[in-house]
Write a protein that holds these residues in place. Structure first.
Motif: not given
Length: 137
Positions: A40-56
């Protein structure tokens, strides 16, 4: 480099450390519930990483062109308007991936919980090392 750049690198480093720690926990822990927590921690960290990838940094609006209706769209007049709109819009693909990932992660957690409950009822333990010993006997 600006302060925002340092904060950006710091957050990426925290995300990478969280992902690596959760992978370490999945590999080294022998209790099934602890493995589920690290997944669960791994999946949440990947979600945050995806947010950072899509951020401008300059993004302030969703990727919907303002004005007009479906039948009478207000299309931009010049290529400069389109370029300005694109530079201010957020990428929607990571957002869609995150919503999909949250739903799949919840289903995965429920599935793993139900399997672990059946294992606990059948064997009396959730420790993988003990399950391996019982299986070899």
């Amino acid at each position: 480099m600006s302060f925002e750049t340092y904060i950006w690198y710091y957050m990426v480093a925290v995300i990478v450390l969280t992902i690596s720690y959760s992978l370490y926990g999945i590999v080294t822990r022998s209790h099934i519930v602890k493995k589920m927590i690290f997944i669960t921690i791994l999946s949440d960290a990947v979600y945050v990483l995806l947010v950072f990838m899509g951020y401008r940094i300059n993004a302030s609006m969703p990727p919907v062109y303002p004005g007009g209706t479906l039948l009478n769209p207000n299309l931009p007049g010049s290529p400069g308007d389109v370029e300005s709109f694109i530079s201010r819009s957020v990428d929607p693909v990571p957002q869609v991936l995150i919503v999909t990932g949250i739903v799949i992660g919840l289903a995965q957690l429920i599935f793993l919980s139900s399997i672990s409950l059946k294992i606990a009822k059948a064997t009396g333990t959730l420790n993988i090392k003990r399950l391996e010993v019982e299986e070899s006997e």
